[in-house]
Scaffold this motif. Structure first.
Motif, PDB file in Angstrom:
ATOM      1  N   GLY A  61      22.933  31.526  46.585  1.00 52.38           N
ATOM      2  CA  GLY A  61      21.615  31.384  47.160  1.00 52.38           C
ATOM      3  C   GLY A  61      20.828  31.016  45.949  1.00 52.38           C
ATOM      4  N   ALA A  62      19.494  30.636  46.454  1.00 50.86           N
ATOM      5  CA  ALA A  62      18.330  30.731  45.317  1.00 50.86           C
ATOM      6  C   ALA A  62      18.089  31.977  44.725  1.00 50.86           C
ATOM      7  CB  ALA A  62      17.194  29.832  45.997  1.00 50.86           C
ATOM      8  N   ASP A  63      18.473  33.031  45.229  1.00 54.50           N
ATOM      9  CA  ASP A  63      18.216  34.357  44.616  1.00 54.50           C
ATOM     10  C   ASP A  63      19.345  34.665  43.717  1.00 54.50           C
ATOM     11  OD1 ASP A  63      19.689  34.535  46.918  1.00 54.50           O
ATOM     12  OD2 ASP A  63      19.089  36.386  47.417  1.00 54.50           O
ATOM     13  N   GLY A  64      20.357  33.993  43.548  1.00 59.45           N
ATOM     14  CA  GLY A  64      21.560  34.477  42.799  1.00 59.45           C
ATOM     15  C   GLY A  64      21.753  33.806  41.388  1.00 59.45           C
ATOM     16  N   GLY A  65      20.865  33.252  40.839  1.00 55.14           N
ATOM     17  CA  GLY A  65      20.793  32.637  39.519  1.00 55.14           C
ATOM     18  C   GLY A  65      21.321  33.432  38.639  1.00 55.14           C
ATOM     19  N   PHE A  66      20.755  34.752  38.610  1.00 54.38           N
ATOM     20  CA  PHE A  66      21.130  35.727  37.498  1.00 54.38           C
ATOM     21  C   PHE A  66      22.463  36.093  37.209  1.00 54.38           C
ATOM     22  CE2 PHE A  66      20.682  38.680  41.077  1.00 54.38           C
ATOM     23  CZ  PHE A  66      21.381  39.679  40.667  1.00 54.38           C
ATOM     24  N   LEU A  67      23.224  35.722  38.506  1.00 55.53           N
ATOM     25  CA  LEU A  67      24.803  36.207  38.689  1.00 55.53           C
ATOM     26  C   LEU A  67      25.354  35.204  37.939  1.00 55.53           C
ATOM     27  CD1 LEU A  67      24.998  36.731  42.520  1.00 55.53           C
ATOM     28  CD2 LEU A  67      24.928  38.494  40.792  1.00 55.53           C
ATOM     29  N   LYS A  68      24.972  33.849  38.122  1.00 57.20           N
ATOM     30  CA  LYS A  68      25.598  32.842  37.365  1.00 57.20           C
ATOM     31  C   LYS A  68      25.320  32.945  35.795  1.00 57.20           C
ATOM     32  CE  LYS A  68      25.725  27.668  36.887  1.00 57.20           C
ATOM     33  NZ  LYS A  68      25.391  26.307  37.713  1.00 57.20           N
ATOM     34  N   GLU A  69      24.011  33.263  35.496  1.00 58.21           N
ATOM     35  CA  GLU A  69      23.765  33.515  34.111  1.00 58.21           C
ATOM     36  C   GLU A  69      24.461  34.692  33.548  1.00 58.21           C
ATOM     37  OE1 GLU A  69      22.202  32.441  30.819  1.00 58.21           O
ATOM     38  OE2 GLU A  69      21.832  31.427  32.570  1.00 58.21           O
ATOM     39  N   LEU A  70      24.975  35.746  34.208  1.00 56.70           N
ATOM     40  CA  LEU A  70      25.625  36.590  33.817  1.00 56.70           C
ATOM     41  C   LEU A  70      27.238  36.319  33.643  1.00 56.70           C
ATOM     42  CD1 LEU A  70      26.282  39.884  32.965  1.00 56.70           C
ATOM     43  CD2 LEU A  70      26.652  40.375  35.458  1.00 56.70           C
ATOM     44  N   LEU A  71      27.713  35.701  34.267  1.00 52.14           N
ATOM     45  CA  LEU A  71      28.974  35.039  34.245  1.00 52.14           C
ATOM     46  C   LEU A  71      29.228  34.111  32.941  1.00 52.14           C
ATOM     47  CD1 LEU A  71      29.903  33.831  37.922  1.00 52.14           C
ATOM     48  CD2 LEU A  71      31.204  35.484  36.650  1.00 52.14           C
ATOM     49  N   LYS A  72      27.945  33.234  32.642  1.00 52.49           N
ATOM     50  CA  LYS A  72      28.079  32.591  31.589  1.00 52.49           C
ATOM     51  C   LYS A  72      27.839  33.467  30.070  1.00 52.49           C
ATOM     52  CE  LYS A  72      25.423  28.197  32.819  1.00 52.49           C
ATOM     53  NZ  LYS A  72      24.288  27.637  32.789  1.00 52.49           N
ATOM     54  N   GLN A  73      27.098  34.281  30.167  1.00 55.52           N
ATOM     55  CA  GLN A  73      27.055  35.296  29.268  1.00 55.52           C
ATOM     56  C   GLN A  73      28.146  36.179  28.866  1.00 55.52           C
ATOM     57  OE1 GLN A  73      23.619  38.066  30.212  1.00 55.52           O
ATOM     58  NE2 GLN A  73      22.224  36.198  29.865  1.00 55.52           N
ATOM     59  N   SER A  74      29.073  36.354  29.814  1.00 53.55           N
ATOM     60  CA  SER A  74      30.550  36.891  29.749  1.00 53.55           C
ATOM     61  C   SER A  74      31.372  36.139  29.353  1.00 53.55           C
ATOM     62  CB  SER A  74      30.740  37.721  31.179  1.00 53.55           C
ATOM     63  OG  SER A  74      29.794  38.658  31.489  1.00 53.55           O
TER      64      SER A  74
END
Length: 301
Positions: A61-74
């Motif tokens: 959802g709109a509140d979950g952008g930091f989850l996608k960012e963490l995946l990228k960083q990992s």
């Protein structure tokens, strides 16, 4: 050859409590922390930290952008992580003084993966790739059917077990990952050897990985049975133990490790995860696991 993990993306809200709340009881938590989580996200991060290439597919959802960012960083490929107008799936987690956890899940955007999106994602993969699945998203049965039709090897972490999963056809599953509680739910058996035997009677081509907590784990198919003991650890939070094990196991298989090596590496990584707080943030990188294994073998010899 690569791994596509079609899985959940959650926000974990963790409450430290003296004991799990009982019916009719109100208690105060000793602390509150917010972590990225979801079995899908945890497993993708574990796969990547174990040194394998993985692509994650799912919906936030709109509140979950930091989850996608963490995946990228990992190091996870996030091209198939999309955003919906729903709230991101989340979990309310009680963690007791003993480090055990009790979880309530809210599905949120994890249940907005329609068949068109699934078809679009899987069009980019073929029979050389591995499909990793858990039971925290919708259309799991359709994903299993698509993976089987494409000739993909499928790892299913059968968690959480519900009536829907119990009635699914699992003939396309290459590796089924269950703990004792999930094994009992699926088979009605409570002894590890009986759980594995019943699953293999029904699905003879399957490889069953049964995790037994502090008693280690068992890998079994029609030809072989391999037991791996548990690595000693000071338990702080067991939330990501199973996901770390799953991710490290399939990454080890992909990178050509023997089954004995894969089980040992996965068990070591899981032991390290339980000694740390949180879910995704507790998953070790491969260099840490490698060092712990080297130290462990030196002590044993």
């Amino acid at each position: 050859m690569g791994i596509i993990n079609f899985g959940s993306l959650n926000i974990d809200r963790v409450y430290k409590v003296s004991h799990f709340v009982r019916p009719g009881e109100t208690i105060s938590s000793e602390s509150y922390k917010c972590f990225p989580g979801g079995k899908g996200l945890n497993q993708s991060i574990a796969i990547s930290r174990a040194g394998a290439k993985v692509t994650h597919a799912g919906t936030i959802g709109a509140d979950g952008g930091f989850l996608k960012e963490l995946l990228k960083q990992s190091g996870v490929d996030t091209r198939y992580v999309r955003e919906s107008e729903n709230v991101t799936g989340h979990a309310l987690i009680q963690v007791s003084e003993e480090g055990e956890n009790c979880i309530i899940l809210y599905k949120g955007s994890n249940y907005e993966n329609d068949v068109n999106f699934i078809d679009y994602v899987l069009a980019g993969f073929n029979s050389e790739d591995i499909l990793v699945l858990q039971n925290e998203i919708n259309n799991l049965e359709y994903l299993l059917q698509c993976g089987k039709q494409k000739g993909m090897r499928i790892l299913l972490n059968a968690s959480p077990v519900d009536e829907r999963l119990k009635n699914m056809d699992l003939t396309g599953v290459t590796w089924l990952m269950v703990n004792e509680t999930e094994g009992l739910e699926i088979t009605g058996e409570n002894k590890p050897e009986r759980i594995a035997a019943q699953l293999l009677d029904k699905y003879p081509a399957m490889n069953v990985i049964l995790t037994l907590g502090t008693d280690g784990c068992v890998y079994q198919n029609k030809e072989n049975r391999i037991y791996q003991s548990c690595f000693p650890a000071e338990t702080v939070d067991t939330t990501a133990a199973g996901d770390t094990f799953t991710g490290y196991f399939i990454a080890s298989v992909l990178t050509g490790k023997s089954m004995e090596e894969a089980l040992e590496i996965a068990s070591c990584a899981a032991a390290m995860a339980v000694s740390r707080e949180g879910a995704a943030v507790s998953i070790p990188i491969y260099a840490e696991v490698e060092k712990k294994l080297m130290d462990w073998h030196e002590i044993k010899h």
